[in-house]
Every structure is written in structure tokens, then in C-alpha cells.
Design an enzyme around this catalytic site. Structure first.
Site, PDB file in Angstrom:
ATOM      1  N   ASP A   1       1.106  -1.426  -0.181  1.00  0.00           N
ATOM      2  CA  ASP A   1       0.289   0.472  -0.194  1.00  0.00           C
ATOM      3  C   ASP A   1       1.041   1.244   0.124  1.00  0.00           C
ATOM      4  O   ASP A   1       2.144   0.904   0.090  1.00  0.00           O
ATOM      5  CB  ASP A   1      -1.190   0.009   1.434  1.00  0.00           C
ATOM      6  CG  ASP A   1      -1.740   0.594   0.878  1.00  0.00           C
ATOM      7  OD1 ASP A   1      -2.244   1.690  -0.048  1.00  0.00           O
ATOM      8  OD2 ASP A   1      -3.135   1.083   1.565  1.00  0.00           O
TER       9      ASP A   1
HETATM   10  C1  BGC Z   1      -4.691   3.172  -0.121  1.00  0.00           C
HETATM   11  C2  BGC Z   1      -5.009   1.920  -1.261  1.00  0.00           C
HETATM   12  C3  BGC Z   1      -5.270   2.943  -2.765  1.00  0.00           C
HETATM   13  C4  BGC Z   1      -3.351   3.363  -2.492  1.00  0.00           C
HETATM   14  C5  BGC Z   1      -3.447   4.266  -4.133  1.00  0.00           C
HETATM   15  C6  BGC Z   1      -3.639   4.091   0.011  1.00  0.00           C
HETATM   16  O1  BGC Z   1      -4.314   4.954   0.634  1.00  0.00           O
HETATM   17  O2  BGC Z   1      -5.016   2.346   1.313  1.00  0.00           O
HETATM   18  O3  BGC Z   1      -6.474   1.389  -1.382  1.00  0.00           O
HETATM   19  O4  BGC Z   1      -4.328   2.634  -3.531  1.00  0.00           O
HETATM   20  O5  BGC Z   1      -3.427   4.434  -1.490  1.00  0.00           O
HETATM   21  O6  BGC Z   1      -3.728   5.582  -4.156  1.00  0.00           O
END
Ligand code: BGC
Length: 714
Positions: free
Chosen positions: A246
Site C-alpha cells: 500500500d
Molecule cells: C490506499 C490504497 C490505494 C493507495 C493508492 C492508499 O492510501 O489504502 O487502497 O490504492 O492509497 O492511492
């Protein structure tokens, strides 16, 4: 819808041979470059050899607008407006895996058209508490339902040469302290509740990538977790794809290198947001990794494994010779969005057949509530979308109710959506309320369109809700509206359960989720009776917060003490808890009404005794006993009354959605592998299928079982 596909597997076999030869041509530095980001949403290729960059985009409800190279702000392109599909809670509520395939295929086409190689979705974290700000992005509380719905989504996306990235692996079941909280959970709950949908995504869906969660599990961050990634995912499940962090979830170079991570994204290095030169070289899997490789502390084979996985993903996506070009914003995608919306809306209450509201009548309808006009694709965090169109509920109602006099009042107001903070509304609450009461007095019927929204502390990433209640004074407003006009129905726009102290004072309630581009059309389809509701709740609505298992066990269970959290609810998540402890929910898992009525009868199993390799065939008659055609979801739960371990009263093991015209009767069969009745036995770290009696429960909701049958496993 037909899903044209191309022959990836042939590509794939040839490509495995090529991958080794490519790896042998790459320098260590080139390989290290490939395992971390070069911008907010891409990782680099190798120009010299024609290896392309890898481009990723959020997910999971549509392809997100373009984001700047080095900052979170939008790039303001003019060609990145897309189709917004309904939120995944709605998709789960359809209980229709075929629709999930259409959804996945359509969003995959949009991602392909936007030249994305990896779609950051679907999300399948289990709905453990109604306060989790991100429940709307997931598929509910039941591991079986989520497994059945996620597989076709992934397959649909990947038919387009776009990788699904299943997230967030694992136990990111709340937003509060998500970046650091350490989750402790038993092996049983892990294997029986939290892992199954991910396992199905990998083993059946054949997902090409997976995203590690922010939080820790047993003292190790999920993005580099030896047990979760090396052992369970890559060894036990033989996952051959790419583990992506993530954004900003990496914390340690050695662990990232050795414990299963393949691509590091979003790390907040100094200067990242101010575009310091070579900021990405400071990533854990950049220069610090290179150093450990060069001084021999980490073997090059570790790096090669990551690069092999990345190249494999590239052969499946961007380097595939016959990848389709994709499509965007076509009528077919809008049709899929609308169909998922209408099939996912759940009719919760319908006193005196309040719904459907006849569209031919010359009546005055007061549409009250901020959610009647508030765009819901905006806000919510990373799932936010730039939708080419978003038909509001009010617009949809106006279009369909041409004969009616529609008056609208906001009734209450929240502030604009902002990430991580709550902004106040500029409206005067009392004035709004008075306007709404005046409108309600003048109307024949009131449609209250309220619920939550995509702001901080609502249905939004980065924070949890602060209570189960409806916010912004809606409870009080609803009570007052019902007093001036008892002919009132509620359309709840939310991705979460809410308390309903006013339930007895309104005639109808429908759960309408976040429906994306076709919101207003889908709502009007159901309101008018053009479509008959057939959605079922993918999670329980508790009467009060403490009736939910995660909350029952106090702060250490939810939200934790800031450092640790113990899932004391264990395997008794959602309806498993309510059933077993006899706590009546407000609305149960699997529940949802229709404008017609159905009768389930003649429930049978093909045998009385089964061996562990058998299939249990459960059959029944399902009859449409009402006046119009409609669809019903027959649900099969199984429980073991006398067991050597703690068990939930019953667990969903099969379901089938059937469409029946009026008076039609059909016999249907649902086959269940006997082996699926096993529990995870912690003492042997494996599944055990207990012998003895089991009860098969058949009904159309977890709290509406029509017949029970006893069977035996020998
Ligand atoms: C989220 C993800 C997301 C990523 C990119 C993170 O803060 O938890 O689900 O894909 O950001 O935007």
C-alpha cells in the site's frame, strides 16, 4: 454482456522462457529500479531493453483521474473522466456473480483504455465493524459471499490484459491507526474469516497482483510479513504474481527484501512531495537495498525473484502482444453500472406497499435530504472518481416522475468533503430544517434521501465513523418530517449500517449504497417499480453498536489501544455473532424484500450421510407467489450443533439467485463440498472435518430460515 478475451496463457508459457533470458541481461541497478516507484503511480522499466514502465491506478469502483508525478494533486487532464460503477458493497448485495464478471470486465476495459497495467482493486477486507470508514469499498462480512463475488471481478478485469490488485492483504478492517496498529487474531479467525476471500482471489481468480495492508499482524508490517506473504501467499497458495505495498506501507529494507514484497510504492521520503531530485532513490527497496545486495548481505536471487514476478506481470499486461485496446464511457458500461445498482439496492421496509411509488400519478413528491443532490464519487479517499456523469437521485426521480410535481429541500447540510478533516457547512441548519418541513407539509409523499457521505468520519478512507447514528441532525429531522407527513419513505445512501431510531415512524426504507454514474437512474428504477428489488444485505445492521461483536469486547477489540488490537470476537463476525448469541439485529445479513413474494418449499438433501469427499446436493422449490416477476436469493447455511470446538450457529455455504415470472415455480440445486464444513484446527495447523450431525438451513435471509435438514458426515 459478452466478454471477448485474448489468449494470455499461450503468451504466458512462452514468456516464462523469455523472462530468464531477460533477467540475465539486466544489471543489478536496473533490477533494483524495477522494484520501487518512480512516480506516485508508476514503476520504471528498462529503456535499453524496451521493458516498459508499469502504470497503476485506483480502483476499485472506476479508474481514478490522473495524478501528478510527484504529488497527490490531480493532473487536470481533460480526457480522464470515466464511468463510475457502484461501490463494492452494492456489488456484493446483488448476490450475483455473473454481474460481478460484467463489472470486472467493464472496469478492466476502462483501465485498458486509460493505459493502466494494474487496477488497484478489488477490496475485500471483511466488514467487522460498522464504524470502518472504508467498508463501502469491500464486499461485506461473509467470507463465502466475498469469495464468490471477488473471483469473477478479477477474471473480468484480467481478460483485458489489466492486472487486478486485490487489497488490502490483510486485517485492515478499520481506518483508525491503520498505518501502525498491530492486529492479534487467532489462527482460526484468520483462516476461517479473514483469509478465504484472498485465497479465492489467488487460487480461483488467479489475481496477478495483491496489495499488502498498512497495519501490522503479529508484530510485523503486512507489506513485509514472513507468515502472510512468504508462507501463506507464495508457498501455500503458490501465488506467482506481484506483491505491491500500500502507498507508504514499507518500513524496513531487509524485511521488505526478504519477507515477500515485490514493489514498493508511495513511501514518504523526504522531498517526495516537493520533487527533490532522485527522491525515489531513498526508498527502502532502492539505494539501501542495492547496498545490501552489493555487500552480499542479501543474495541476488532474492532480487531476481521479484523481477521475475514483475516481468511475468508485464507479459500478462503491458508486454502482451495482443492486449485489447479497451473502451471507456460506452453505453454498455453505463448499462452494467445501472444493472448492478438496481440489483444491489436492498428494500429493508415496505409498510402498506409504500414502494413502488406510481410514476403515472399526478402527485406532489417532496424529495428531502442532502444526498438527493450530493455527488458521491467525490471524496472518500483513493476510490474518489472523476465521473463523466453522475446522475443524482433527484435528477433520476425528476426524469422518471414526469407527471409528478417534485419539490426539493436539502433539510440538512454537511460541509464539503476534505481528506482527513471535517469542514463545516455554510448553511444555517434551522433554515434548512424549516424549508424541509414546509415542503413535507405540501407533499403527498416524502422521499428522504439521506445517509452518510464521502467526508472524513463518514464513508471515507483515513478515518472511522464516530458513531452508528446518522450524522448532521438527520435523526431529529426524520422524526419531525414523519410528524408533519407520515407518508414518508427513506432512501439511505451509505456504505455502512446506521442506527434507525425513527424506523417505526417511516413507511419504507431502501438501502441504496453509492451507485456511481447511474445513481439516480438505478434509484428511480426501483422507486418506480420498473425494476423489482432483489438486493440482499452483505452485512448485518445491528440495533446498537454494542450488539456488534467487535464492539462488544471493548476497546482492546475495537479500536485497540493505539498500538495493539485483539480481535476478541474471533470467528464470530457479523451474523455469526448475532445468531450464536441470539442478539436480534435491526436487519440481518442476507435480508432484503421484493415487490413480489416467494415461497421456498420441499427442501431436501440428496443423501443423509456423506463422506468427506462427497458433494452435498441441497435442493428446494422456489415459487414466485406474487403478482409480478422478480428475483430471489436462496441461501444455504450449515451449522454443527455439537462440536469439539466453538462454532457459529450457522455459516453461509451456498446461494443462488433465481429470476421467476409470476406464478413460476422452479426446482433448484445447490451443491456444497462436504470438505467445506471443516474448521481450522489450530493444534495441527490444518483443516479438520468433524464427523457427526450437521444442520442444513435454507432460507432467504440469515434470520429467515424456512426449512432445516439434518445430515451426517461419516
Ligand atoms: C490506499 C490504497 C490505494 C493507495 C493508492 C492508499 O492510501 O489504502 O487502497 O490504492 O492509497 O492511492
Amino acid at each position: 454482456m459478452s466478454h471477448a478475451t485474448y489468449s494470455q496463457e499461450i503468451n504466458f508459457l512462452n514468456s516464462e522462457k523469455k523472462i530468464d533470458s531477460i533477467i540475465s541481461l539486466l544489471t543489478i541497478k536496473e533490477k533494483v529500479d524495477m522494484v520501487h516507484a518512480q512516480s506516485k503511480f508508476s514503476s520504471p522499466g528498462v529503456d535499453r531493453l524496451g521493458i516498459p514502465e508499469l502504470w497503476m491506478s485506483d480502483g476499485p469502483h472506476g479508474v481514478r483521474a490522473e495524478i501528478n508525478w510527484d504529488s497527490w494533486s490531480y493532473s487536470k487532464w481533460t480526457n480522464d473522466s470515466i464511468t463510475a460503477f457502484p461501490a463494492l458493497t452494492c456489488l456484493a448485495a446483488t448476490f450475483n456473480p455473473n454481474l460481478s464478471a460484467d463489472y470486472g470486465f467493464s472496469i478492466g476495459e476502462e483501465a485498458g483504455y486509460r493505459k493502466k497495467d494494474v487496477l488497484l482493486g478489488p477490496g475485500i477486507n471483511i466488514y467487522r465493524t460498522p464504524l470502518n470508514g472504508r467498508n463501502f469499498e469491500y464486499m461485506g462480512e461473509d467470507p463465502y459471499l466475498a469469495s464468490k463475488m471477488v473471483v469473477p471481478y478479477i477474471q473480468g478485469v484480467q481478460k483485458n490484459g489489466v492486472a487486478a490488485c486485490v487489497k488490502h492483504y490483510i486485517l485492515n478492517n478499520q481506518e483508525l491507526w491503520r498505518d501502525k496498529i498491530n492486529v492479534e487474531v487467532s489462527d482460526r479467525a484468520l483462516y476461517e474469516i479473514y483469509l478465504p476471500a484472498f485465497k479465492a482471489a489467488v487460487k480461483e481468480g488467479k489475481a496477478w497482483s495483491i496489495m499488502g495492508a498498512y497495519n501490522q499482524f503479529r508484530g510485523q508490517y503486512c507489506s513485509h510479513n514472513e507468515l502472510l506473504l512468504n508462507k501463506i501467499l507464495k508457498e501455500d497458495w503458490q501465488f506467482d504474481g506481484v506483491v505491491i505495498t500500500d502507498w507508504g506501507a514499507t518500513h524496513n529494507t531487509k524485511q521488505a527484501a526478504l519477507y515477500g514484497l515485490d514493489i514498493e510504492m508511495g513511501t514518504g521520503t523526504n522531498g517526495l512531495t516537493t520533487s527533490k531530485e532522485n527522491a525515489y532513490d531513498y526508498y527502502y527497496l532502492a539505494n539501501p537495498f542495492l547496498k545490501l545486495l552489493k555487500n552480499g548481505e542479501i543474495e541476488e536471487s532474492v532480487l531476481n525473484d521479484k523481477v521475475r514476478r514483475i516481468l511475468r506481470l508485464m507479459f500478462r499486461t503491458t508486454m502482451s502482444s495482443n492486449r485489447p485496446l479497451g473502451k471507456m464511457n460506452n453505453q454498455e458500461h453505463l448499462d452494467v453500472a445501472r444493472k448492478v445498482g438496481t440489483e444491489g439496492i436492498v428494500l429493508l421496509k415496505n409498510e402498506d406497499s409504500f414502494f413502488p411509488v406510481n410514476p403515472n400519478k399526478k402527485i406532489t413528491i417532496a424529495v428531502i435530504g442532502e444526498n438527493a443532490t450530493r455527488p458521491m464519487t467525490v471524496g472518500g479517499g483513493s476510490s474518489e472518481l472523476k465521473a463523466k456523469q453522475e446522475i443524482s437521485p433527484l435528477q433520476g426521480i425528476k426524469e422518471r416522475y414526469k407527471n409528478a410535481n417534485i419539490i426539493h429541500a436539502m433539510g440538512y447540510a454537511s460541509g464539503p468533503s476534505a481528506y482527513g478533516r471535517v469542514l463545516p457547512s455554510k448553511f444555517d441548519a434551522n433554515t434548512l430544517k424549516q424549508e424541509a418541513l414546509e415542503a413535507a407539509k405540501k407533499a403527498d409523499i416524502v422521499l428522504f434521501v439521506g445517509g452518510l457521505n464521502k467526508s472524513h468520519h463518514q464513508d471515507c478512507e483515513g478515518g472511522d465513523r464516530q458513531s452508528l447514528e446518522l450524522p448532521f441532525g438527520q435523526n431529529e429531522l426524520l422524526e419531525q418530517l414523519a410528524k408533519v407527513n407520515p407518508n414518508i419513505g427513506v432512501v439511505l445512501v451509505s456504505g455502512n449500517a446506521v442506527a434507525m431510531p425513527w424506523l417505526d415512524h417511516v413507511k419504507g426504507v431502501m438501502q441504496a449504497w453509492y451507485l456511481g454514474s447511474e445513481t439516480g437512474h438505478a434509484i428511480a428504477d426501483i422507486l418506480s417499480g420498473d425494476e423489482n428489488p432483489s438486493g440482499k444485505l452483505p452485512f448485518t445492521f445491528p440495533k446498537k453498536l454494542n450488539d456488534n461483536a467487535a464492539h462488544y469486547f471493548g476497546e482492546i477489540s475495537y479500536p485497540g489501544d493505539g498500538i495493539n488490537q485483539v480481535y476478541k470476537d474471533d470467528i464470530l463476525v457479523g451474523y455469526r455473532w448475532h445468531d450464536t448469541k441470539h442478539i436480534k439485529p435491526l436487519f440481518a445479513f442476507g435480508y432484503g424484500l421484493s415487490y413480489t413474494t416467494f415461497k421456498i418449499s420441499d427442501v431436501k438433501t440428496d443423501k443423509k450421510k456423506y463422506s468427506k469427499t462427497d458433494k452435498i446436493s441441497v435442493s428446494c422449490n422456489i415459487e414466485n407467489t406474487g403478482d409480478i416477476s422478480g428475483a430471489e436469493v436462496v441461501q444455504v447455511y450449515i451449522g454443527k450443533p455439537k462440536s469439539e470446538v466453538k462454532r457459529a450457529l450457522k455459516e453461509l455455504k451456498g446461494f443462488c439467485k433465481v429470476e421467476l415470472s409470476k406464478n413460476e415455480i422452479r426446482n433448484l440445486t445447490i451443491a456444497i463440498d462436504a470438505s467445506k464444513l471443516a474448521y481450522y484446527n489450530e493444534s495441527i495447523s490444518d483443516w479438520t472435518l468433524e464427523k457427526g450431525d450437521y444442520i442444513v438451513y435454507v432460507g432467504n435471509a440469515s434470520d429467515h430460515i424456512v426449512e432445516k435438514v439434518k445430515i451426517e458426515i461419516e
